[in-house]
Motif scaffolding. Sequence first.
Motif, PDB file in Angstrom:
ATOM      1  N   PHE A  55       0.834  -1.206   0.000  1.00  0.00           N
ATOM      2  CA  PHE A  55       0.000   0.000   0.000  1.00  0.00           C
ATOM      3  C   PHE A  55       0.871   1.260   0.000  1.00  0.00           C
ATOM      4  N   LEU A  56       1.920   1.266   0.809  1.00  0.00           N
ATOM      5  CA  LEU A  56       2.809   2.434   0.854  1.00  0.00           C
ATOM      6  C   LEU A  56       3.525   2.647  -0.471  1.00  0.00           C
ATOM      7  N   ASN A  57       3.976   1.570  -1.090  1.00  0.00           N
ATOM      8  CA  ASN A  57       4.627   1.698  -2.405  1.00  0.00           C
ATOM      9  C   ASN A  57       3.665   2.279  -3.433  1.00  0.00           C
ATOM     10  N   GLU A  58       2.432   1.794  -3.418  1.00  0.00           N
ATOM     11  CA  GLU A  58       1.420   2.304  -4.341  1.00  0.00           C
ATOM     12  C   GLU A  58       1.133   3.782  -4.060  1.00  0.00           C
ATOM     13  N   SER A  59       1.019   4.140  -2.812  1.00  0.00           N
ATOM     14  CA  SER A  59       0.772   5.538  -2.441  1.00  0.00           C
ATOM     15  C   SER A  59       1.941   6.430  -2.845  1.00  0.00           C
ATOM     16  N   TYR A  60       3.144   5.956  -2.677  1.00  0.00           N
ATOM     17  CA  TYR A  60       4.320   6.719  -3.081  1.00  0.00           C
ATOM     18  C   TYR A  60       4.352   6.889  -4.603  1.00  0.00           C
TER      19      TYR A  60
ATOM     20  N   LEU B 204       2.533  10.211  -1.122  1.00  0.00           N
ATOM     21  CA  LEU B 204       3.528  10.259  -0.053  1.00  0.00           C
ATOM     22  C   LEU B 204       4.814  10.865  -0.602  1.00  0.00           C
ATOM     23  N   SER B 205       5.471  11.641   0.233  1.00  0.00           N
ATOM     24  CA  SER B 205       6.792  12.134  -0.149  1.00  0.00           C
ATOM     25  C   SER B 205       7.804  11.008   0.023  1.00  0.00           C
ATOM     26  N   SER B 206       8.971  11.215  -0.502  1.00  0.00           N
ATOM     27  CA  SER B 206      10.035  10.220  -0.366  1.00  0.00           C
ATOM     28  C   SER B 206      10.384  10.001   1.112  1.00  0.00           C
ATOM     29  N   GLN B 207      10.460  11.083   1.866  1.00  0.00           N
ATOM     30  CA  GLN B 207      10.794  10.982   3.289  1.00  0.00           C
ATOM     31  C   GLN B 207       9.702  10.238   4.062  1.00  0.00           C
ATOM     32  N   GLU B 208       8.433  10.534   3.762  1.00  0.00           N
ATOM     33  CA  GLU B 208       7.328   9.839   4.428  1.00  0.00           C
ATOM     34  C   GLU B 208       7.359   8.349   4.105  1.00  0.00           C
TER      35      GLU B 208
ATOM     36  N   ILE C 119       9.904   6.436   3.132  1.00  0.00           N
ATOM     37  CA  ILE C 119      11.041   5.770   3.779  1.00  0.00           C
ATOM     38  C   ILE C 119      10.780   5.601   5.275  1.00  0.00           C
ATOM     39  N   ALA C 120      10.304   6.653   5.932  1.00  0.00           N
ATOM     40  CA  ALA C 120      10.057   6.591   7.373  1.00  0.00           C
ATOM     41  C   ALA C 120       9.012   5.528   7.713  1.00  0.00           C
ATOM     42  N   LEU C 121       7.941   5.463   6.940  1.00  0.00           N
ATOM     43  CA  LEU C 121       6.896   4.474   7.200  1.00  0.00           C
ATOM     44  C   LEU C 121       7.378   3.049   6.923  1.00  0.00           C
ATOM     45  N   MET C 122       8.145   2.874   5.853  1.00  0.00           N
ATOM     46  CA  MET C 122       8.680   1.545   5.540  1.00  0.00           C
ATOM     47  C   MET C 122       9.631   1.066   6.641  1.00  0.00           C
ATOM     48  N   ILE C 123      10.471   1.960   7.127  1.00  0.00           N
ATOM     49  CA  ILE C 123      11.392   1.604   8.207  1.00  0.00           C
ATOM     50  C   ILE C 123      10.612   1.269   9.469  1.00  0.00           C
ATOM     51  N   SER C 124       9.582   2.043   9.756  1.00  0.00           N
ATOM     52  CA  SER C 124       8.761   1.801  10.936  1.00  0.00           C
ATOM     53  C   SER C 124       8.111   0.416  10.893  1.00  0.00           C
TER      54      SER C 124
END
Length: 109
Positions: free
Chosen positions: A66-71, A76-80, A82-87
């Motif tokens: 979902f995050l990849n699709e949103s990015y 989503l910004s690049s920073q958002e 990355i931060a969410l994926m790391i989380s």
Amino acid sequence: MTWKDSYYGWLIELIPSSEGYVFKCWMPDEQIGISNYHVYPRVYQAIRAARKRAKLESASLALMGFLNESYNNCRLSSQEHIALMISISDYTASVGKPKIRRSLDLADE
């Protein structure tokens, strides 16, 4: 003799050892496999841990997709991203570790 079952799209395999059982969970294509390599003294403990891990990994993979699709759709910004994926990755790693329990706790199960 190993025990196998399917759960949430994962193939769960219990491998007996002299001390108990270790689980491995595989995706159907067998390219993704997970295990915490913890030895569980009882079959039901290994099954429960494997099912919990399969649910956790399924949820993590769905959220990351979902995050990849949103990015990719510029939500989503690049920073958002990355931060969410790391989380998600950090959470999955921390929750997936077996908890050390006192022998008295095991007697209550």
